[in-house]
Scaffold this active site. Structure first.
Site, PDB file in Angstrom:
ATOM      1  CB  CYS A 130       2.227   7.254   4.032  1.00 42.96           C
ATOM      2  SG  CYS A 130       2.534   5.838   4.956  1.00 42.96           S
ATOM      3  CB  CYS A 158       4.244  -3.319  16.681  1.00 42.40           C
ATOM      4  SG  CYS A 158       6.024  -3.083  16.673  1.00 42.40           S
ATOM      5  CB  CYS A 208       1.471  -2.929  14.419  1.00 39.09           C
ATOM      6  SG  CYS A 208       1.820  -2.974  12.179  1.00 39.09           S
ATOM      7  CB  CYS A 233       0.326   1.807   7.341  1.00 37.81           C
ATOM      8  SG  CYS A 233       0.980   0.291   7.743  1.00 37.81           S
ATOM      9  CB  CYS A 275       5.761  -5.569   9.059  1.00 35.24           C
ATOM     10  SG  CYS A 275       7.151  -4.874  10.953  1.00 35.24           S
ATOM     11  CD  GLU A 318      -2.163  -1.290   3.026  1.00 38.61           C
ATOM     12  OE1 GLU A 318      -3.072  -1.866   2.911  1.00 38.61           O
ATOM     13  OE2 GLU A 318      -1.964  -0.431   3.408  1.00 38.61           O
TER      14      GLU A 318
END
Lengths: 220, 347
Positions: free
Chosen positions: B106, B117, B120, B331, B113, B93
Site C-alpha cells: 500500500c 475526511c 482519517c 494510515c 492530505c 508510510e
C-alpha cells in the site's frame, strides 16, 4: 462526467483589481445562474485543466467575481493577476453544493476562503450569521469596511501577526477554543486550507457541536 | 551543492529527452529503463552496457535516485509498515501486507492530505507536499520484499488524484513493457472521488479503480467527506458509468462501517440503488478509531449482516481483514508520530 465540470465557456475580463498584497478580485460577465457557495473552473488555455475557485459575487449580480491570491508555486494565479480588460478566459458552469442557507450559522474562513461567504451575504443570506475570518495581516481582511457595516458585532477578525482594536490577536483556532457555549444547534461552515478545516472541526466537536452540523469546503 | 536529479522515476519519453540533451545514442534510453526498472542495481556506474563516457556524462547531472526506509514496524500478523523520508523532516508510510496467495504494498501518493475526511489520521497532519514519481515508486523499489510483491494499491497517505500527473506517471512506469511490466489488474488506485482525475485515470491507464464511498447518500457523505461539496456522488457514478470497463478491469467501492451512521438497512437499499447496473465489488472495512474522532466502528455482527444483506441483493461484498493493528496500521498514524518527534526536537 457531467458536462458542467468540463465544458468550457469563453468569457472576457472586465477588471482585475488588487485589493490587498497578493490578493486580487477578477470580474467577468456572469454567464450562468449559480447558488451562493458554488465554484467555477477557470483556465486561460483550453488544453489546461481548469482550477476551481469559489464565486465571491452575489447570485443576482451581472458580474461574476473571483477572489484569489498569488500562489507562489502555481502558474495560473500569476497570469490571472496580469489580465486586462477584454482578455479571454475560459470558465466552466458553476457547480458544487457548499450552499448558503437561511438557517443560523457561523461562517468560518481563513484567507481567500471567505469568498463563498461574500457570495452568500451579497445574495442576502447574512441574517443570523456570525462571520469569523482569520488572516496573517490586517490588510488581508478583504472588504472589512463593508463587512463591519453589514455584520457589526457578528464580524470577527483573527489576526496572527498584527494587532488592532476590535481584532482578536491570534489564530482562528485560538479564538474558537476560548469561546464558551457555542450554540450546538447552529450550522458551522468552514472554508479554507485543510489544516484549518480539520483543526477547527476537531475543536467544534470537542465543544459538543454535532459533526453533522459542520459543513466543510476544502481548498485543494 | 545542488542535489542531482534522480533517473529512477523517469518515463521512457523523459529518458529519451535526457539522452538527446546529453548527445547519447537514442537506444540508450531503453537501456537505462532496463537498468532502472528490471534489474537489481543501485547506481549509474553499474549500468555496464552503457559506454563509460555515457555513464560519466549522466553521473555529472543525475543519480540513480533510490532512498532506503528509515524504520520498519512489524506486526504479529506479518504486516510491515515502512517509513520513508520525504525530505525536510517529512515522512511517508508504506504498508507491506503478505497473504497466503499474494503480497500487497500500500503506497502513499502525498505527504499528508488536503481532503480533510473526518475519519482519517493522515488528514490530521494537514498537507505537507506532493510526492514525485521517484518518491512514489521508491516505496516499491526500495522495499526489501520487492521480489515478493504481487499487487500495488495506492491507498496510503494522500489523495492520488490530487497528485494526478505523478500518479499517472507511476502507474505508467509500473505497467509499461519498458517499465516494471506489471499487469494493470495488479495495480489499484483509490480515490475519494475527484471526478476529473477519475476520468483521466480511466482514459489513460488500464489499472483498477477503487472509490471511497462510506455512504450512498450525498447529505451523509458530505458530513464525513468534504469533497462531496465539490464533486457529488452522482457525478462520480456518472464518470464510472460512462466508462467501458472491459473484462479485466474492475471498479470497487471502499466502505468503512461506522456504528449507527452508515450501517443500517436503508444504507443497504441505498447502495443497491446507487450501484445498479455497475459490475463491482464492495469492500467493507472495520474502522480503527483515531484520536478525537466522533465516529466508532460497527461491531462484527453488524458488519457481517451488512455483507450478507448486500450479497443477497447480488452485490459482491467482502469484509477486509484488519491487518497490522498492533503497529498502528491506520494510515497516517506512524508518520504523524514521527513528524511530532521531529517538531518537538526542533523546539
Amino acid at each position: 462526467m457531467t458536462e458542467e465540470q468540463t465544458k468550457l465557456f469563453t468569457n472576457k475580463i472586465i477588471t482585475v483589481e488588487q485589493i490587498a498584497p497578493e490578493a486580487f478580485i477578477l470580474a467577468m460577465p456572469r454567464l450562468h445562474d449559480f447558488v451562493p457557495g458554488q465554484v467555477v473552473g477557470l483556465t486561460l488555455d483550453e488544453t489546461d485543466p481548469p482550477r476551481l475557485y469559489s464565486i465571491a459575487s452575489g447570485a443576482r449580480e451581472d458580474e461574476m467575481r473571483i477572489l484569489f491570491n498569488i500562489i507562489p508555486q502555481g502558474s495560473l494565479t500569476k497570469k490571472l493577476s496580469k489580465l486586462k480588460k477584454g482578455d479571454r478566459i475560459y470558465v466552466t458552469e458553476p457547480f458544487g453544493s457548499f450552499y448558503g442557507k437561511a438557517d443560523p450559522a457561523f461562517w468560518i474562513a481563513t484567507g481567500t476562503g471567505i469568498a463563498p461567504y461574500l457570495s452568500m451575504y451579497r445574495s442576502g443570506l447574512e441574517k443570523n450569521k456570525v462571520l469569523i475570518h482569520g488572516s496573517r495581516s490586517l490588510d488581508s481582511f478583504y472588504f472589512q469596511k463593508e463587512l463591519k457595516e453589514k455584520f457589526g458585532d457578528h464580524y470577527i477578525r483573527c489576526c496572527t501577526r498584527e494587532s488592532d482594536r476590535d481584532v482578536f490577536k491570534g489564530r482562528i483556532t485560538e479564538y474558537l477554543r476560548q469561546q464558551r457555549n457555542l450554540p450546538t444547534d447552529y450550522k458551522y461552515y468552514l472554508c479554507g486550507g485543510s489544516e484549518m478545516v480539520v483543526e477547527v472541526r476537531d475543536i467544534l466537536v470537542d465543544k459538543g457541536i454535532p459533526f453533522g452540523n459542520i459543513v466543510a469546503e476544502i481548498y485543494f | 551543492m545542488q542535489a542531482k536529479e534522480p533517473l529512477f522515476g523517469k518515463t521512457l519519453d523523459e529518458l529519451q529527452e535526457i539522452v538527446r540533451q546529453e548527445g547519447l545514442p537514442r537506444f540508450t534510453a531503453k537501456q537505462i529503463t532496463d537498468w532502472l526498472y528490471k534489474k537489481d542495481i543501485t547506481s549509474i556506474e553499474e549500468m555496464t552496457n552503457l559506454s563509460k563516457e555515457a555513464r560519466q556524462k549522466l553521473s555529472e547531472k543525475y543519480d540513480f535516485g533510490l532512498t532506503p526506509h528509515i524504520t520498519v514496524s512489524k506486526s504479529a500478523d506479518g504486516t510491515k509498515k515502512y517509513l520513508f523520508p520525504a525530505g525536510q523532516g517529512k515522512f511517508i508510510e508504506s504498508a507491506y501486507i503478505p497473504e497466503k496467495d499474494r503480497a500487497t504494498l500500500c503506497v502513499s501518493s502525498q505527504v499528508g492530505c488536503k481532503m480533510g475526511c473526518l475519519f482519517c489520521a493522515t488528514g490530521k497532519q494537514g498537507f505537507q507536499g506532493q510526492l514525485s514519481t521517484n518518491q512514489i515508486l521508491n516505496q516499491i523499489r526500495s522495499l526489501p520484499e520487492r521480489e515478493m510483491l504481487s499487487n500495488i494499491v495506492f491507498m496510503g497517505m494522500g489523495e492520488p488524484f490530487d497528485n494526478l500527473e505523478d500518479v499517472l506517471k507511476s502507474v505508467n512506469i509500473l505497467t509499461e513493457n519498458w517499465g516494471f511490466e506489471m499487469a494493470p489488474r495488479r495495480v489499484t488506485v483509490s480515490t475519494i472521488g475527484i471526478v476529473p482525475g477519475i476520468k483521466k485515470f480511466l482514459e489513460e491507464t488500464k489499472a483498477h479503480l477503487a472509490v471511497s464511498l462510506h455512504s450512498p447518500f450525498e447529505e451523509e457523505r458530505k458530513k464525513i467527506m468534504p469533497i462531496e461539496n465539490v464533486y457529488s456522488l452522482p457525478q462520480v457514478m456518472q464518470a464510472i458509468r460512462d466508462t467501458e470497463w472491459g473484462r479485466q478491469r474492475r471498479v470497487s467501492f471502499e466502505y468503512i462501517m461506522f456504528k449507527g451512521y452508515n450501517d443500517r438497512e436503508r444504507h443497504v437499499k441505498g447502495l443497491v440503488k446507487l450501484l445498479h447496473g455497475i459490475k463491482c465489488r464492495i469492500n467493507l472495512l472495520r474502522f480503527h478509531p483515531i484520536p478525537g474522532t466522533p465516529l466508532q466502528s460497527s461491531d462484527d455482527q453488524t458488519i457481517e449482516w451488512f455483507r450478507d444483506a448486500l450479497k443477497q441483493k447480488g452485490i459482491t461484498t467482502t469484509i477486509r481483514t484488519s491487518r497490522g493493528q498492533d503497529i498502528e496500521a491506520a494510515c497516517g498514524l506512524l508518520s504523524t508520530r514521527e513528524l511530532g518527534k521531529k517538531e518537538s526536537t526542533k523546539k
